[in-house]
Design a protein around this motif. Structure first.
Motif: not given
Length: 581
Positions: A84-86, A292-295, A321-322, A337-339
């Protein structure tokens, strides 16, 4: 007519039958129930002797035919981290198809042309649906702080033989129909203690008892016009009260201890609510949204395959942040993850410098990964930890003692936190838009008068946390204290950290004075107390501007935002009352 008879009318419309046994098999009613229902329908003049539908039956079918659909897609989908960040949940890909597009196509297959899509989070992602599917978008400005009953309120006047559909449900087969004979709400045969309802023998949805399991609530519903009137009025009444901000729209279906609609019971494999990364992975491990980028960062940092990343869950709704929690080989981690808009506020290279200074001091959490370019950070999770209780005197004593020990380390970095420059900077981020506060200009002029007083006051400079609020002090299971989230940290007067703790906690003056006494062990000089009051005023205006900038990005902080502005005004007056300006 009862439910059995209505379902048989629907089956007769969709398929011609002369054989009661086939009708029994397809409706899953006993042969005795089918024969009795056919007899009643004949007596009511809804069918002829050969089981053909009469004009009276066809008129009833036409009266109840679906007219429109409302798709609920405004929510942030916090549990869907990190996707959901993207991507909003409605836009995730499942088996090669965008979820909301599949829902729209299924509705169109049964002749529903008028479709309203309620948007909020990442609303711009939905714009293409207007041209592609000729849907109408309705924006819910309150999506961040209120639940979907407030989305439905925006289109309550459109309810009229309507489907209500959450955008996070994947149905194997089309759950909609050209023929709907009664109002229903979809539940699954899977039982869960999170559910409020269960299906009884009459096919009704009744409230479950405390701690009992109910049928999973899937959210798809069909409402006949007569039931829409009830729901519309119920929504209107429920939305009057702030205490109901977190309600789901399903609350409007209840009358006493049961819903006003019948159940539509489906197999749990045929209709799946996709709330989490792992639920999506289980349903479709080839979905493009999984990568995702985070994964990727987690996989590369820990040198693992992404399939080993488990128990992903949102940690908190951070103000800057999230963050989310995940587990690898039974070790828990937190990823920050920066908001939205954070890159305008935080210098990540300076943050990295701070972490290098405190790394061996045993005062912060264990950093596994940090990127000075994008602000991503991975830390080891402190198990069974709790935050400082801002109303617990013992907690406050320990945290202030910890803070003082940190200040006395006299750590140095190259950058400084300038309060008044930050006030001006956050103001410029509004891009010329005036403050929501009509007396902002006069308030700012007063707060500026504090600058010379603060600069001429006696102080020492060292590394300060700047964001030393109660939520950033953690007690682990052994009662060891950690101070986390150092992204605003810089050189400043240590007394500023006391002011920041107070205003984040929304303390009144007595509580503020009590905290000052705790930090100084009842030995605070009057001039230092006045200086802390000045910091409270200046920082109140600073964070008020910060909140106004965030509001422009669609993030609302409610009471916190208003209270910061009040601090700016109230504590200027308190400082001024000492005759020091």
């Amino acid at each position: 007519m009862n439910i059995c008879e209505l379902n048989i009318i629907k089956e007769l419309f969709e398929n011609s039958y002369t054989n009661q046994r086939i009708l029994s098999k397809n409706t899953k009613y006993s042969l005795g129930v089918v024969n009795k229902s056919l007899k009643n329908l004949f007596e009511y003049e809804f069918i002829s002797k050969n089981n053909s539908l009469t004009l009276k039956a066809k008129s009833e079918i036409e009266k109840n035919r679906p007219k429109n659909a409302i798709i609920l897609a405004a929510g942030l989908g916090f549990r869907m981290v990190p996707i959901n960040f993207e991507t909003p949940k409605a836009m995730i890909e499942v088996k090669g198809e965008i979820l909301i597009e599949r829902i729209i196509r299924q509705l169109r297959e049964v002749g529903v042309e008028k479709i309203y899509v309620l948007t909020g989070y990442m609303k711009e992602k939905f714009e293409y649906l207007i041209d592609k599917f000729n849907v109408e978008l309705v924006y819910n400005r309150e999506y961040f702080e209120k639940n979907n009953i407030f989305s439905l309120k925006l289109v309550a006047d459109k309810l009229d033989n309507s489907y209500i559909v959450p955008s996070d449900i994947w149905c194997k087969d089309n759950p909609f129909s050209k023929v709907e004979m009664y109002s229903w709400y979809m539940v699954s045969d899977n039982l869960s203690k999170k559910s409020e309802v269960r299906v009884n023998r009459k096919n009704e949805l009744v409230r479950v008892g405390f701690d009992d399991a109910g049928n999973d609530m899937l959210g798809i519903s069909y409402l006949l016009s007569k039931d829409c009137d009830y729901v519309r009025e119920k929504i209107k009444n429920l939305c009057k009260y702030e205490k109901n901000n977190s309600l789901f729209w399903e609350k409007s279906l209840f009358s006493n201890k049961k819903m006003i609609v019948h159940s539509k019971l489906v197999n749990s494999k045929d209709a799946v609510e996709i709330n989490t990364y792992e639920q999506l992975r289980e349903l479709d491990n080839n979905s493009n949204n999984l990568d995702t980028k985070q994964i990727k960062i987690i996989s590369n940092t820990l040198s693992i395959d992404s399939s080993k990343i488990k128990n992903i869950s949102v940690l908190k709704k951070g103000m800057t942040n999230r963050s989310f929690l995940f587990e690898v080989d039974r070790q828990k981690y937190i990823m920050r993850v920066p908001g939205n808009g954070t890159k305008e506020l935080i210098n990540r290279k300076e943050e990295l410098d701070v972490y290098s200074k405190i790394k061996e001091k045993g005062i912060s959490d264990d950093i596994i990964y940090i990127n000075a370019e994008n602000g991503y950070k991975i830390t080891k999770y402190i198990d069974n930890a709790r935050c400082c209780d801002k109303d617990n005197k013992d907690d406050l004593k320990r945290c202030m003692k910890f803070l003082k020990i940190f200040h006395d380390m006299n750590l140095k970095v190259e950058h400084t936190f300038d309060i008044f420059k930050s006030i001006d900077f956050y103001e410029t981020l509004r891009n010329g838009q005036k403050s929501v506060y009509k007396d902002y200009d006069s308030t700012k002029e007063k707060v500026k008068l504090l600058k010379n007083y603060i600069e001429n006051s006696e102080k020492r400079f060292c590394l300060c946390h700047i964001d030393a609020n109660c939520d950033n002090f953690l007690f682990d299971k052994n009662d060891k204290i950690y101070l986390i989230d150092w992204e605003y940290s810089a050189m400043q007067d240590p007394h500023l950290d006391i002011a920041m703790f107070c205003i984040y906690s929304l303390y009144d003056k007595k509580q503020i004075d009590d905290l000052i006494d705790i930090y100084f062990e009842n030995n605070c000089k009057t001039e230092d107390r006045i200086k802390i009051y000045a910091y409270i005023s200046a920082c109140g205006l600073l964070w008020s501007n910060w909140c106004e900038y965030k509001f422009q990005l669609g993030i609302e902080f409610g009471e916190y935002s208003v209270k910061q502005y009040h601090y700016a005004k109230e504590y200027f007056n308190i400082v001024n009352s000492y005759g020091v300006l």
